[in-house]
Design an enzyme around this catalytic site. Structure first.
Site, PDB file in Angstrom:
ATOM      1  N   THR A 198      64.087  25.175  68.979  1.00  0.00           N
ATOM      2  CA  THR A 198      63.591  26.052  67.920  1.00  0.00           C
ATOM      3  C   THR A 198      62.080  26.224  67.999  1.00  0.00           C
ATOM      4  O   THR A 198      61.561  27.345  67.897  1.00  0.00           O
ATOM      5  CB  THR A 198      64.005  25.507  66.548  1.00  0.00           C
TER       6      THR A 198
ATOM      7  N   LYS B 167      69.738  34.193  66.368  1.00  0.00           N
ATOM      8  CA  LYS B 167      70.491  32.925  66.395  1.00  0.00           C
ATOM      9  C   LYS B 167      71.962  33.299  66.214  1.00  0.00           C
ATOM     10  O   LYS B 167      72.404  33.619  65.108  1.00  0.00           O
ATOM     11  CB  LYS B 167      70.006  32.015  65.258  1.00  0.00           C
TER      12      LYS B 167
ATOM     13  N   ASP C 263      67.120  27.273  61.518  1.00  0.00           N
ATOM     14  CA  ASP C 263      66.247  27.545  62.661  1.00  0.00           C
ATOM     15  C   ASP C 263      65.505  28.872  62.493  1.00  0.00           C
ATOM     16  O   ASP C 263      64.319  28.979  62.820  1.00  0.00           O
ATOM     17  CB  ASP C 263      67.066  27.564  63.950  1.00  0.00           C
TER      18      ASP C 263
ATOM     19  N   GLY D  92      60.159  20.522  75.697  1.00  0.00           N
ATOM     20  CA  GLY D  92      60.195  20.801  74.268  1.00  0.00           C
ATOM     21  C   GLY D  92      59.272  19.962  73.422  1.00  0.00           C
ATOM     22  O   GLY D  92      58.902  20.376  72.315  1.00  0.00           O
TER      23      GLY D  92
END
Length: 244
Positions: free
Chosen positions: A24, A45, A58, A181
């Site tokens: 995200t 999404k 998200d 990430g």
């Protein structure tokens, strides 16, 4: 290898080597960098699960941090499970592949870049085809002729998980690059050795805790976390490492 600036337009899947790897925040960073480069950006999404947990969705996180032109969630389910399982447990209709394809193509007609944030990893069951067979975000990428960003962990175990994900994408003819990430503030030996091995495919590294910073700072900083492939300015990993 694909990835010259400007090539990564249209539909781009953001998937992960696993759940909880930072998809995200990475999606938000790519959206912010692309918007900063003057692109019209949509984030889709297909399936949000875990809405009953009370955590921000998200799409809400991405809208707050990056402020893209369009942010949409196509289906939501209460339990924190894979979308197909979450639909079954809740007694709700599963997500149908071609309805998602149609929604994304409609947004692609109005935007320069459509980022599609998956759920968990590449082969998590998302929903059902008209035939009744399950589909995954890998199937979605193939159907859309999309490229993929694979969000990976920085630490131990990431090389195997990342290689498996890249191999699965390559077998399907989906070009892919990697974004770390969550890069730790105090990296250890394993992080540096993993970075060295990932660099040939690497298109970004998001600092740990980036999701908690002020949205204005996030938007101004995002391009520094990404290479020109993803509309950033990071062009030398050696210099980047020395400046940490």
């Amino acid at each position: 290898m694909p990835g010259e600036p400007g090539e990564w337009r249209g539909a781009v899947l953001v998937t992960g080597t696993d759940t909880g790897v930072g998809k995200t925040i990475a999606t938000a960073a790519i959206a912010a960098a692309a918007q900063g480069a003057g692109l019209r950006v949509a984030v889709i999404k297909p399936g949000q699960t875990g809405t009953a947990t009370g955590d921000p969705a998200d799409a809400e996180v991405i809208a707050r941090l990056a402020g893209p032109d369009t942010v949409r969630t196509l289906a939501s389910f209460p339990d924190p499970l894979a979308p197909l399982a979450a639909a079954r447990v809740a007694g709700l209709e599963p997500i149908e592949l071609y309805s998602v394809v149609d929604e994304i193509r409609a947004e692609a007609d109005k935007h320069d870049l459509v980022l599609i944030e998956g759920a968990g990893g590449l082969l998590v069951p998302m929903g059902l085809r008209p035939s009744g067979e399950p589909w995954t975000v890998a199937d979605l990428a193939v159907t859309l002729d999309a490229k993929a960003v694979v969000v990976a962990r920085a630490g131990l175990g990431t090389l195997n998980h990342t290689a498996l994900t890249l191999e699965a994408l390559d077998r399907r003819g989906v070009p892919a690059r990697i974004v770390i990430g969550s890069w730790p503030a105090a990296p250890e030996l394993v992080h540096w050795t993993n970075l060295t091995d990932l660099v040939p495919h690497l298109a970004g590294a998001i600092p740990d805790g980036a999701g908690a910073i002020d949205p204005g700072v996030f938007r101004r900083s995002a391009s520094g976390w990404l290479t020109p492939t993803l509309y950033g300015v990071l062009d030398d990993w050696r210099t980047w490492a020395e400046e940490l």
